[in-house]
Design an enzyme around this catalytic site. Structure first.
Site, PDB file in Angstrom:
ATOM      1  N   HIS A  81       0.896  -0.971  -0.128  1.00 42.95           N
ATOM      2  CA  HIS A  81       0.045  -0.434   0.086  1.00 42.95           C
ATOM      3  C   HIS A  81       1.039   1.367   0.023  1.00 42.95           C
ATOM      4  O   HIS A  81       1.590   1.581   0.584  1.00 42.95           O
ATOM      5  CB  HIS A  81      -0.946   0.465   1.024  1.00 42.95           C
ATOM      6  CG  HIS A  81      -1.799  -1.059   1.260  1.00 42.95           C
ATOM      7  ND1 HIS A  81      -3.028  -1.236   0.155  1.00 42.95           N
ATOM      8  CD2 HIS A  81      -2.148  -1.797   1.500  1.00 42.95           C
ATOM      9  CE1 HIS A  81      -3.776  -2.497   0.607  1.00 42.95           C
ATOM     10  NE2 HIS A  81      -3.103  -3.047   1.508  1.00 42.95           N
ATOM     11  N   CYS A 135      -0.703   1.727  -4.675  1.00 43.80           N
ATOM     12  CA  CYS A 135      -1.231   2.982  -4.983  1.00 43.80           C
ATOM     13  C   CYS A 135      -0.606   4.071  -5.381  1.00 43.80           C
ATOM     14  O   CYS A 135       0.243   4.990  -4.959  1.00 43.80           O
ATOM     15  CB  CYS A 135      -2.173   3.583  -4.613  1.00 43.80           C
ATOM     16  SG  CYS A 135      -3.343   2.154  -4.445  1.00 43.80           S
TER      17      CYS A 135
END
Lengths: 700, 384
Positions: free
Chosen positions: B146, B188
């Site tokens: 992440h 991301c």
């Protein structure tokens, strides 16, 4: 007021002559401005507080799953027809047993236990005493009761719970999930048996899956003694084992000594009930979440169940609402006004779409009212409340099928869907790595999928209580001035001690309130059987005589004392309002809903209270109207009166002496559930109400 | 002798001072999954899929540093114990017999990651946990987890910032720990992680631009979690069509990413990387394809002039001539070295042997020896 402000300014100029004038800070200026115009602002703020409460349904947000780990509905259901047939078989066996046998004994428990152990679970039975909750003044907030096992227990009446534990095959055994199905083992109804069928279907599946990380406990409680008590007894035993062998264990044919088994910390609990036929086309699922003192389970748990029930299993999900509000015309008019305003705003700017249809508003406010009421009452709405005492997130699911209980064809489908809902929920909770913590704990529901968070609903309360400190300050200044004028003696002009007399009176009445709060405990100790009505009469007479004694022994306390001893009413009101403000703020931390409803009653009463004699003497319309208003508010504000009015609103009219009995029973239930609302009524509301009464009859 | 070694050293340093001329000799891969917890199953599956691919394309296990922050295979929630899948068809178990995880669980930290890259380890760290690359190494660094704007989360507890990464790469470059480095990141806002890179010969590719999310590809409804991310899924789809002999270029890999399928825009940073992407085969990073050098004799390394010439054929001409001379010098040195380089112990044995052979009357020698020994014993005992 304006003149007073001018006075202040003049004073400032005088004191500052010579030296350069120091301008007070803006916040101080603002404070002075607010205090100076307190009557206007108190009306504005109170009105805004009520308005904010009314527009809360508009501000409700859609719920969302906050915890990433939950992932509801991401896994395919693994339920097979074999599992469902297991469940159906259990229901059939229980029904056959009822056909051939009559109550008593623990045969049904044994039957369920046999089914559990056939599925591969560890089974045990727990005996418990159905003793009710006793009021004990020291046990408020002291955590879950340690139901002390009495030595001289009788074997005459005791309940037997059955519990089965499935160990997670590769789990660490540190956590568990509890499923509860209340069942009356003596005269079990057909609908109740269906809840056993659903859970048994699910249990059959869980016994063979490989993905469990938490142990699963299925608890079938003996609902002969209520829904709550058996669960509470099991939880007490689960969390605080007693090493003393009780006589209870040897009662009856079932010896349950040393058999109680545990799994890890309870991560979440689901209580399943099936009852009544759904009046809708779909099966109805009602969610009950309120635990004691308005505590709620984490919103994520409700979200998961709601999501799975609506989007996967096609249940109609509802939460409790106040049905009588749905047909109230004034609320409908408000809803229509809001709708019109919303539409207007949307034409001005398409981004402003806060308007909702009037029907939605009506539904939302009815649900909100119920949510507020249940939280304010502080009594759990189901057996899940027992779990909350141990900080376990739990909810009660009540499923109402759309078919009669004996319909075999529909039953299969019903079991499948009910068990799938539970399976999905359990799989989600099973995915959790920590306790529920991501989503809200402080919220009000306006529908199963809409909520108002603490940040929003606190605004309404803050606006409502905001006038109190302002009015208190302005009254204090006013009162001090009056005193200074009346007495020219400079030694009595110690400005800062003016409030002491008033504070004495306020303190005395709060002490009285405290004693009155404790009285029921002693009344309960009075030997002999008394009806609730007699008890309430005893309570009422003792309380009023105590009040008279207080008035007699503390001079200046009574409204009937001579003018010389009496304190200035403005100072008294100022201190009263301060006390009410502190009480309400404290209560809003403990139980918001109680504080909100309490503020709705107490704030106008406190603000309107003024001596009735000068008003009558002056014979001016304005002052007469004010006196009338304060009298009406005081009448409504009397706890018994308010109880009767709210009963009337809910459609149960009670009058006369039976009202006292009803009120006593209601209060008894409050303290039995250790509701902080009881303390609030006794220690904040009642003293403030009495003080307002004193102000009303003040001989000024 | 000393002069000779000095000359040799000088030649060596001269040969390698112009970094670009170093030959690509080996391949390394550092594959990192930075997130824990069951719902991040897909990150472990991503990394294991890449692990499988680079292994299939020829990077041996000892040259792969695999870092997995959590063990999904043994998670109690896994319906298929000890197995990890990256597809809902469950045809390929990524967690088979031959998976060597070098850093696992709480060992996967920013500190350890930076230590691996820069090679600053404590003494006790075994060789298998070190990135023992040299100036001829091509390194593939794959990271998933992440991320956000200029950071990548490690274990829900720490963050690797783009500055940290750039600093580590710079140190690697200065320590000549790689010839070329390819960084591939699937998180991301992956592109933001490359913002601070400055070192040459670094090629970076990220799954998404700033402000974009990288999404998972699909959900396995048996396992109950998403099993692979989109960017990695389409990368794998590209590589599944390849075998070790294919000549597909990096350009074709980069062109295979379709923003519509990815639901994010893949980002390449090529300004630090000189070669033309269309001419670089993907196996330069994702495999270990070396030029095989045919030699006549077994032990004569570096002696084949022809093959060396072949490798360097792509170089500009002026460099070539210079290089040739250098190589000649090198070769001569090598020959000299092989002559001198005989073990001193063996030499002594041989000399001794020769002398022994010259002796005619062995018996007298032995008798004399015994007499001398006796004398020595007597003297030493009288002295004591």
């Amino acid at each position: 007021m304006a003149s007073e402000k001018r006075d202040k300014e003049e004073e400032e100029v005088k004191t500052d002559d010579g030296s350069p004038k120091i301008k007070p800070r803006p916040i101080v200026q603002l404070g002075i401005f607010l205090v100076a115009h307190s009557p206007v602002f108190s009306v504005v703020f109170s009105a805004a507080g009520v308005l904010a409460l009314l527009i809360l349904p508009l501000l409700a947000k859609n719920t969302y799953i906050s915890e990433n780990a939950l992932m509801p509905g991401s896994a395919r259901s693994m339920l097979s027809n074999r599992d469902v047939s297991d469940g159906s078989k259990l229901v059939k066996d229980i029904k056959n047993y009822w056909l051939n046998h009559e109550g008593q004994g623990v045969e049904v428990q044994k039957l369920i236990g046999k089914y559990m152990s056939d599925m591969g679970a560890e089974v045990y039975y727990q005996k418990f005493h159905p003793e009710g909750n006793q009021f004990h003044p020291l046990h408020f907030f002291s955590g879950p009761d340690s139901y002390t096992l009495l030595d001289n227990v009788s074997c005459a009446s005791y309940g037997v719970n059955v519990a089965g534990i499935i160990r997670a095959p590769r789990g660490d055994g540190k956590e568990s999930i509890v499923l509860v199905t209340p069942y009356d083992f003596i005269n079990g109804g057909d609908y109740e048996a269906l809840s056993l069928g659903i859970t048994s279907t699910l249990f059959s599946l869980l016994a063979r899956v490989t993905w469990l990380s938490k142990d699963i406990i299925w608890l079938v409680t003996d609902s002969r003694y209520g829904d709550y008590r058996p669960v509470a007894a099991w939880l007490t035993e689960y969390h605080s084992p007693s090493f003393k062998v009780s006589d209870l264990l040897k009662c009856g044919e079932l010896n349950t000594a040393d058999t109680f088994r545990r799994a890890g910390t309870v991560a979440a609990a689901l209580v399943l009930k099936v009852d009544g036929r759904s009046e809708r086309f779909e099966d109805t699922l009602s969610i009950y979440a309120e635990a004691s003192n308005g505590q709620m389970p984490n919103l994520d748990l409700i979200n998961v169940v709601n999501y799975l029930a609506v989007h996967r299993q096609g249940f109609y999900v509802k939460v409790e609402k106040v049905v009588s509000l749905l047909s109230s015309s004034w609320l409908k008019i408000i809803g229509e006004i809001f709708e019109a305003v919303g539409k207007l705003a949307r034409t001005l700017n398409p981004d402003w779409n806060f308007g909702i249809p009037a029907a939605d508003y009506l539904e939302g406010s009815a649900t909100l009212a119920s949510s507020l009421y249940s939280q304010a009452l502080g009594i759990p709405t189901g057996p899940h409340g027992a779990f909350r005492d141990y900080q376990v997130d739990a909810i009660t699911l009540k499923i109402s099928p759309r078919f009669p209980p004996d319909s075999k064809t529909r039953q299969h489908d019903f079991f499948l869907r009910g068990a799938r809902l539970l399976e999905g929920t359990i799989r989600s909770v099973n995915n959790l790595l920590e306790k529920f913590h991501q989503s809200f704990f402080l919220y009000l529901l306006t529908s199963p999928s809409k909520f108002i968070s603490v940040g929003v609903y606190m605004i309404a309360f803050a606006l409502l209580v905001a006038p109190l400190p302002m009015v208190a300050a302005s009254l204090y200044i006013e009162g001090c001035k009056a005193l200074t004028k009346s007495t020219d003696n400079p030694t009595e002009n110690l400005k800062s001690w003016k409030w002491l007399d008033a504070a004495k009176q306020v303190f005395a009445l709060h002490l009285l309130g405290f004693i009155v709060t404790l009285l029921p405990y002693f009344i309960c100790q009075v030997p002999g059987q008394h009806s609730p009505r007699n008890r309430s009469i005893m309570w009422g007479t003792t309380s009023s005589s105590l009040l008279l004694i207080t008035f007699a022994i503390i001079p200046g306390c009574s409204p009937f004392s001579s003018r010389h001893h009496g304190t200035n009413w403005a100072v008294l009101k100022s201190v009263t309002i301060s006390a009410a403000f502190i009480g309400l703020c404290l209560m809003s931390i403990i139980n918001f809903a109680t504080a909100e409803i309490g503020a709705l009653l107490l704030v106008p009463t406190c603000l309107m209270a003024q001596p009735i004699k000068p008003a009558l003497r002056s014979r001016r319309i304005k002052s007469l109207l004010g006196a009338f208003c304060s009298m009406v508010l005081l009448t409504i504000g009397f706890p018994v009166m308010f109880f009767a009015i709210s009963k009337g609103l809910f459609g149960e009219a009670v009058v006369g002496l039976s009202l006292g009995g009803e009120f006593w029973t209601w209060l008894e239930s409050l303290w039995a559930w250790k509701s902080a609302t009881y303390l609030y009524i006794g220690m904040v509301h009642l003293p403030c109400w009495l003080l307002c009464l004193c102000i009303l009859f003040h001989p000024s | 002798m000393k002069v000779l070694t000095l000359v040799m050293l000088l030649c060596y340093s001269f040969a390698f001072s112009s970094g670009d001329t170093t030959i690509h000799t080996n391949n390394w891969a550092v594959l990192v999954c930075t997130s824990r917890f069951w719902f991040n199953y897909r990150h472990m599956a991503n990394t294991l899929s890449l692990y499988r691919t680079v292994k299939r394309l020829g990077i041996p296990d000892e040259r792969i540093i695999l870092m997995l922050a959590d063990d999904m295979a043994c998670n109690a929630r896994n319906e298929y114990p000890a197995q990890v899948f990256n597809n809902e068809n469950h045809k390929l178990n990524l967690y088979g017999d031959n998976v060597e995880v070098d850093y696992r669980g709480y060992e996967v930290t920013v500190e350890n990651f930076l230590r691996v890259l820069t090679g600053r380890h404590e003494n006790a760290v075994p060789r298998s946990k070190r990135l023992l690359s040299d100036e001829g190494s091509h390194i593939l660094l794959y990271m998933t987890g992440h991320g956000g704007d200029e950071f990548l989360k490690f274990q829900d507890a720490e963050e690797l910032q783009s500055h940290d990464l750039a600093d580590a790469v710079k140190q690697m470059k200065e320590k000549r720990r790689f010839k070329e480095l390819m960084i591939m990141v699937d998180t991301c806002q992956a592109a933001t992680l490359f913002n601070q890179l400055q070192s040459p010969d670094v090629l970076a590719i990220g799954s998404s631009l700033k402000g974009e999310n990288s999404y998972s590809h699909h959900l396995d409804s048996d396992v109950g979690v998403s099993v692979v991310d989109r960017f990695t899924y389409y990368t794998l789809a590209f590589f599944e069509r390849l075998n070790i002999y294919d000549n597909a270029s990096l350009n074709s890999l980069f062109r295979s990413y379709d923003p519509k399928l990815l639901m994010s825009t893949a980002y390449y940073r090529t300004d630090l990387y000189q070669p033309h992407l269309a001419e670089v085969p993907v196996t330069n990073f994702f495999g270990s394809v070396m030029e095989t050098l045919h030699t006549d004799s077994v032990y004569k390394a570096f002696s084949s002039k022809t093959s060396n010439n072949k490798i360097n054929s792509e170089m500009p001409l002026n460099q070539l001539s210079e290089h040739d001379e250098l190589q000649k010098a090198n070769i001569q040195n090598d020959e000299l070295k092989t002559e001198k380089q005989k073990c001193p112990y063996t030499q002594m044995r041989v000399d001794l042997h020769k002398k022994l052979e010259k002796l005619e009357n062995v018996d007298t020698v032995v008798n004399l020896g015994i007499a001398v020994m006796l004398l020595v014993v007597m003297v030493s005992s009288s002295l004591l």
